[in-house]
Design a protein around this motif. Structure first.
Motif, PDB file in Angstrom:
ATOM      1  N   ALA A 182      12.052  -5.868  11.370  1.00 41.73           N
ATOM      2  CA  ALA A 182      11.930  -6.902  12.389  1.00 41.73           C
ATOM      3  C   ALA A 182      10.921  -6.506  13.463  1.00 41.73           C
ATOM      4  CB  ALA A 182      13.300  -7.168  13.026  1.00 41.73           C
ATOM      5  N   ALA A 183      10.888  -5.220  13.820  1.00 36.87           N
ATOM      6  CA  ALA A 183      10.015  -4.772  14.904  1.00 36.87           C
ATOM      7  C   ALA A 183       8.572  -4.593  14.466  1.00 36.87           C
ATOM      8  CB  ALA A 183      10.546  -3.455  15.473  1.00 36.87           C
ATOM      9  N   LEU A 184       8.374  -3.996  13.297  1.00 35.87           N
ATOM     10  CA  LEU A 184       7.020  -3.673  12.837  1.00 35.87           C
ATOM     11  C   LEU A 184       6.439  -4.756  11.940  1.00 35.87           C
ATOM     12  CD1 LEU A 184       7.544   0.105  11.882  1.00 35.87           C
ATOM     13  CD2 LEU A 184       6.906  -0.855  14.094  1.00 35.87           C
ATOM     14  N   GLY A 185       7.301  -5.528  11.295  1.00 35.47           N
ATOM     15  CA  GLY A 185       6.863  -6.542  10.351  1.00 35.47           C
ATOM     16  C   GLY A 185       6.977  -6.050   8.923  1.00 35.47           C
ATOM     17  N   ASP A 186       7.377  -6.942   8.032  1.00 33.03           N
ATOM     18  CA  ASP A 186       7.520  -6.566   6.622  1.00 33.03           C
ATOM     19  C   ASP A 186       6.205  -6.068   6.036  1.00 33.03           C
ATOM     20  OD1 ASP A 186      10.255  -7.000   6.077  1.00 33.03           O
ATOM     21  OD2 ASP A 186       9.927  -9.165   6.001  1.00 33.03           O
ATOM     22  N   GLU A 187       5.087  -6.688   6.442  1.00 34.63           N
ATOM     23  CA  GLU A 187       3.785  -6.298   5.906  1.00 34.63           C
ATOM     24  C   GLU A 187       3.499  -4.833   6.192  1.00 34.63           C
ATOM     25  OE1 GLU A 187      -0.962  -7.182   6.811  1.00 34.63           O
ATOM     26  OE2 GLU A 187       0.567  -8.568   7.547  1.00 34.63           O
ATOM     27  N   VAL A 188       3.760  -4.411   7.412  1.00 33.64           N
ATOM     28  CA  VAL A 188       3.513  -3.026   7.799  1.00 33.64           C
ATOM     29  C   VAL A 188       4.465  -2.084   7.075  1.00 33.64           C
ATOM     30  CG1 VAL A 188       3.685  -1.399   9.719  1.00 33.64           C
ATOM     31  CG2 VAL A 188       2.499  -3.579  10.030  1.00 33.64           C
ATOM     32  N   VAL A 189       5.746  -2.414   7.074  1.00 31.75           N
ATOM     33  CA  VAL A 189       6.731  -1.537   6.431  1.00 31.75           C
ATOM     34  C   VAL A 189       6.431  -1.399   4.945  1.00 31.75           C
ATOM     35  CG1 VAL A 189       9.170  -1.304   5.812  1.00 31.75           C
ATOM     36  CG2 VAL A 189       8.522  -1.940   8.147  1.00 31.75           C
ATOM     37  N   GLU A 190       6.109  -2.494   4.276  1.00 34.07           N
ATOM     38  CA  GLU A 190       5.816  -2.426   2.840  1.00 34.07           C
ATOM     39  C   GLU A 190       4.558  -1.599   2.582  1.00 34.07           C
ATOM     40  OE1 GLU A 190       7.526  -3.262   0.243  1.00 34.07           O
ATOM     41  OE2 GLU A 190       9.168  -4.118   1.414  1.00 34.07           O
ATOM     42  N   HIS A 191       3.570  -1.697   3.459  1.00 33.49           N
ATOM     43  CA  HIS A 191       2.334  -0.919   3.290  1.00 33.49           C
ATOM     44  C   HIS A 191       2.642   0.577   3.304  1.00 33.49           C
ATOM     45  CE1 HIS A 191      -2.128  -0.674   3.546  1.00 33.49           C
ATOM     46  NE2 HIS A 191      -1.883   0.475   4.169  1.00 33.49           N
ATOM     47  N   TYR A 192       3.455   1.013   4.252  1.00 32.51           N
ATOM     48  CA  TYR A 192       3.730   2.445   4.371  1.00 32.51           C
ATOM     49  C   TYR A 192       4.824   2.912   3.418  1.00 32.51           C
ATOM     50  CZ  TYR A 192       0.249   2.687   7.919  1.00 32.51           C
ATOM     51  OH  TYR A 192      -0.960   2.641   8.544  1.00 32.51           O
ATOM     52  N   LEU A 193       5.681   2.005   2.982  1.00 31.18           N
ATOM     53  CA  LEU A 193       6.583   2.351   1.877  1.00 31.18           C
ATOM     54  C   LEU A 193       5.785   2.637   0.614  1.00 31.18           C
ATOM     55  CD1 LEU A 193       9.532  -0.194   2.256  1.00 31.18           C
ATOM     56  CD2 LEU A 193       9.719   2.310   2.318  1.00 31.18           C
ATOM     57  N   HIS A 194       4.764   1.831   0.361  1.00 32.22           N
ATOM     58  CA  HIS A 194       3.919   2.061  -0.806  1.00 32.22           C
ATOM     59  C   HIS A 194       3.220   3.414  -0.718  1.00 32.22           C
ATOM     60  CE1 HIS A 194       1.762   0.850  -4.396  1.00 32.22           C
ATOM     61  NE2 HIS A 194       0.615   1.187  -3.837  1.00 32.22           N
ATOM     62  N   THR A 195       2.778   3.773   0.492  1.00 32.58           N
ATOM     63  CA  THR A 195       2.153   5.075   0.711  1.00 32.58           C
ATOM     64  C   THR A 195       3.125   6.204   0.396  1.00 32.58           C
ATOM     65  OG1 THR A 195       0.792   4.122   2.477  1.00 32.58           O
ATOM     66  CG2 THR A 195       1.003   6.527   2.441  1.00 32.58           C
ATOM     67  N   ALA A 196       4.340   6.090   0.899  1.00 31.55           N
ATOM     68  CA  ALA A 196       5.345   7.131   0.682  1.00 31.55           C
ATOM     69  C   ALA A 196       5.767   7.207  -0.780  1.00 31.55           C
ATOM     70  CB  ALA A 196       6.559   6.868   1.568  1.00 31.55           C
ATOM     71  N   ARG A 197       5.895   6.066  -1.426  1.00 37.53           N
ATOM     72  CA  ARG A 197       6.286   6.072  -2.851  1.00 37.53           C
ATOM     73  C   ARG A 197       5.191   6.703  -3.711  1.00 37.53           C
ATOM     74  NH1 ARG A 197       8.486   0.059  -1.925  1.00 37.53           N
ATOM     75  NH2 ARG A 197      10.714   0.536  -1.610  1.00 37.53           N
ATOM     76  N   TRP A 198       3.943   6.472  -3.337  1.00 31.44           N
ATOM     77  CA  TRP A 198       2.843   7.104  -4.082  1.00 31.44           C
ATOM     78  C   TRP A 198       2.886   8.614  -3.912  1.00 31.44           C
ATOM     79  CZ3 TRP A 198      -0.375   5.665  -7.789  1.00 31.44           C
ATOM     80  CH2 TRP A 198      -1.468   6.505  -8.085  1.00 31.44           C
ATOM     81  N   GLU A 199       3.145   9.084  -2.697  1.00 31.99           N
ATOM     82  CA  GLU A 199       3.289  10.521  -2.451  1.00 31.99           C
ATOM     83  C   GLU A 199       4.392  11.104  -3.327  1.00 31.99           C
ATOM     84  OE1 GLU A 199       3.377  14.333  -0.146  1.00 31.99           O
ATOM     85  OE2 GLU A 199       1.840  12.830  -0.602  1.00 31.99           O
ATOM     86  N   GLN A 200       5.527  10.417  -3.405  1.00 33.95           N
ATOM     87  CA  GLN A 200       6.632  10.890  -4.242  1.00 33.95           C
ATOM     88  C   GLN A 200       6.246  10.869  -5.716  1.00 33.95           C
ATOM     89  OE1 GLN A 200       9.960  11.869  -2.979  1.00 33.95           O
ATOM     90  NE2 GLN A 200       9.760  12.803  -4.992  1.00 33.95           N
ATOM     91  N   HIS A 201       5.602   9.797  -6.139  1.00 36.51           N
ATOM     92  CA  HIS A 201       5.178   9.663  -7.544  1.00 36.51           C
ATOM     93  C   HIS A 201       4.214  10.774  -7.942  1.00 36.51           C
ATOM     94  CE1 HIS A 201       3.395   7.916 -11.172  1.00 36.51           C
ATOM     95  NE2 HIS A 201       2.207   8.016 -10.592  1.00 36.51           N
ATOM     96  N   GLU A 202       3.241  11.062  -7.088  1.00 38.88           N
ATOM     97  CA  GLU A 202       2.257  12.086  -7.407  1.00 38.88           C
ATOM     98  C   GLU A 202       2.911  13.469  -7.510  1.00 38.88           C
ATOM     99  OE1 GLU A 202      -1.644  11.724  -7.768  1.00 38.88           O
ATOM    100  OE2 GLU A 202      -0.218  10.365  -8.732  1.00 38.88           O
ATOM    101  N   TYR A 203       3.892  13.726  -6.654  1.00 40.22           N
ATOM    102  CA  TYR A 203       4.598  15.007  -6.731  1.00 40.22           C
ATOM    103  C   TYR A 203       5.454  15.091  -8.000  1.00 40.22           C
ATOM    104  CZ  TYR A 203       7.818  18.790  -5.695  1.00 40.22           C
ATOM    105  OH  TYR A 203       8.553  19.937  -5.772  1.00 40.22           O
ATOM    106  N   ASP A 204       6.143  14.021  -8.310  1.00 40.09           N
ATOM    107  CA  ASP A 204       7.079  14.041  -9.434  1.00 40.09           C
ATOM    108  C   ASP A 204       6.400  14.360 -10.760  1.00 40.09           C
ATOM    109  OD1 ASP A 204       9.202  13.484  -7.780  1.00 40.09           O
ATOM    110  OD2 ASP A 204       9.262  11.332  -8.226  1.00 40.09           O
ATOM    111  N   ARG A 205       5.134  14.025 -10.888  1.00 43.60           N
ATOM    112  CA  ARG A 205       4.464  14.268 -12.172  1.00 43.60           C
ATOM    113  C   ARG A 205       3.684  15.581 -12.223  1.00 43.60           C
ATOM    114  NH1 ARG A 205      -0.865  12.092 -13.013  1.00 43.60           N
ATOM    115  NH2 ARG A 205      -1.898  11.469 -11.078  1.00 43.60           N
ATOM    116  N   ARG A 206       3.784  16.403 -11.164  1.00 42.74           N
ATOM    117  CA  ARG A 206       3.071  17.672 -11.126  1.00 42.74           C
ATOM    118  C   ARG A 206       3.965  18.820 -11.579  1.00 42.74           C
ATOM    119  NH1 ARG A 206      -0.398  14.284  -9.852  1.00 42.74           N
ATOM    120  NH2 ARG A 206      -2.336  14.800  -8.780  1.00 42.74           N
TER     121      ARG A 206
END
Length: 454
Positions: A417-441
């Motif tokens: 509500a405070a930051l906006g769904d667009e912002v939260v989804e953008h940085y969730l995608h960033t964090a999920r990519w970080e997790q994904h890249e680690y998981d396959r190493r």
């Protein structure tokens, strides 16, 4: 301060040849400075109002690799440009670089509107929410880092093992050891002061070669700007002395991690009346301050992804290391996730969860959003914790992994509500990519344990 420049002063310095290069930069998702170097005259003639950069710069990972799946920019959309609008209030000399000035820029669309997912835009939006309530936020962020008698090239050549830290002993507050480190730290203090950043002090931290630089508090946007310039400056000054530094939250498992503790307080719109102070209260805390802190406690897990953005960030949260593991508050107790420090007008909260790898614009935004929710909802502050929070039972925990922090942010109605769904989804995608890249190493630790034994 001496390092700050007006536009007239810049024009004079360019005319007399004192300054020949102007850096226009903006903070990326990782809190790094990215941008361009302009010749002084061209900057004044053509770039002072705006310039452009590729919009993929807010969709890349820490290795600068384009990450698929963002809505803001992609190969399918052709990776076009966005607009950089220099902010004249941030103009300053960079004294450790010959003939150089720097100006931060806002990231905008082609209509001149701030891009919602740009870190500086996110913080400006939260500050507007405060301004709508006739409030102003003052913040201060400490920075810890390790310094090495290595270059980044020599460290890479050693595969990041057996590195020589700038000191062999625990040096927390030790004057003798920091005297040995003074050629670098003095250059950092004086260089940053010369760039208009009010450094208060430096000190040795717990680890060998670990240092801390403290800075005077300021309005939240200015503090975030100082933070990223300071961090970049420390790296550059160390490089010029053939040394390397790291702001990793945990560069070695058996040494203390590096934090970025964040102090915050609210004032009236004039910046003269402290809204956190109440001399009638036992601890000097106003109802506003108590609700602000209650909001932080209620939503600490949800904003941890902004305070600890990488896989490595969570290696820092270890018992008995001065890094918190519990989201409780206390009065001057370094085992808790939040402290209340200061007296009278200087009373403030300190969030101890963040590591030195955080992006200050995102971290400050998360704290403001959570704190404002506490104020708006008049949340009641639980009693202060006393004792050793590491071993106390039944206390709420700091998320133990990035995966846990992602889930908490994803489910946060307050931050959405405070930051906006667009912002939260953008940085969730960033964090999920970080997790994904680690998981396959496959890590060195796995190879050492399992090459023969599995």
């Amino acid at each position: 301060m001496a390092g700050n420049l007006t536009l007239n002063e810049l024009e004079t310095a360019i005319a007399d040849g004192t300054i020949d290069t102007v850096i226009v930069a903006f903070p990326d998702m990782q809190g790094r400075l990215v941008g361009k170097r302009f010749t002084g005259r061209f900057f004044l003639d053509s770039a002072i109002n705006e310039t452009h950069a590729c919009n993929y710069l807010l969709t890349v990972d820490i290795d600068m690799e384009p990450v698929p799946g963002y809505k803001a920019a992609s190969w399918e959309k052709g990776y076009g440009d966005f607009v950089l609008k220099p902010d004249i209030t941030t103009l300053r000399r960079i004294p450790w670089l010959e003939g150089t000035a720097l100006m931060l820029a806002d990231v905008c669309d082609h209509h001149g509107e701030d891009l919602a997912h740009a870190p500086r835009s996110i913080l400006k939006a939260q500050l507007k929410r405060l301004a709508d309530r006739d409030m102003k936020a003052f913040f201060a962020s400490e920075l810890e880092f390790y310094a090495f008698n290595e270059t980044t090239e020599s460290a890479s050549g050693k595969r990041w093992r057996g590195l020589k830290t700038m000191g062999d002993n625990i040096e927390d507050y030790q004057i003798l050891q920091t005297t040995k480190n003074e050629p670098l730290l003095r250059a950092i203090r004086n260089g940053l002061m010369g760039a208009g950043i009010p450094i208060e002090n430096s000190k040795g931290e717990w680890g060998p070669g670990q240092e801390e630089v403290n800075i005077r508090y300021a309005e939240a946007l200015e503090m975030a700007d100082w933070h990223v310039i300071m961090k970049n400056g420390i790296k550059e000054i160390a490089h010029l002395q053939n040394r390397a530094v790291t702001f990793m939250a945990k560069w070695r498992y058996d040494l203390a991690g590096s934090s970025s503790h964040i102090h915050s307080s609210l004032w009236d719109a004039s910046g003269k009346k402290a809204l956190f102070s109440d001399p009638k209260d036992t601890l000097g805390m106003s109802a506003t301050m108590k609700s602000w802190l209650a909001g932080h406690l209620a939503h600490a897990g949800e904003m941890t992804a902004f305070l600890a953005p990488y896989i490595n960030s969570y290696k820092r949260f270890q018992v008995g290391t001065f890094a918190p593991t519990k989201t409780v508050w206390s009065v001057d107790n370094r085992t808790a996730g939040f402290r209340v420090v200061g007296e009278g007008k200087s009373v403030r909260t300190e969030c101890r969860i963040g590591g030195s790898d955080l992006n200050p614009y995102l971290a400050f935004s998360g704290l403001i959003a959570a704190g404002l929710h506490g104020i708006d909802e008049k949340l009641e502050l639980e009693p202060a914790f006393a004792g050793d929070a590491y071993y106390a039972a039944d206390l709420p925990e700091v998320p133990k992994t990035l995966r846990d922090a992602i889930a908490a942010l994803d489910g946060s109605k307050v931050l959405r509500a405070a930051l906006g769904d667009e912002v939260v989804e953008h940085y969730l995608h960033t964090a999920r990519w970080e997790q994904h890249e680690y998981d396959r190493r496959v890590t060195d630790w796995e190879l050492q344990r399992g090459f023969e034994r599995y």
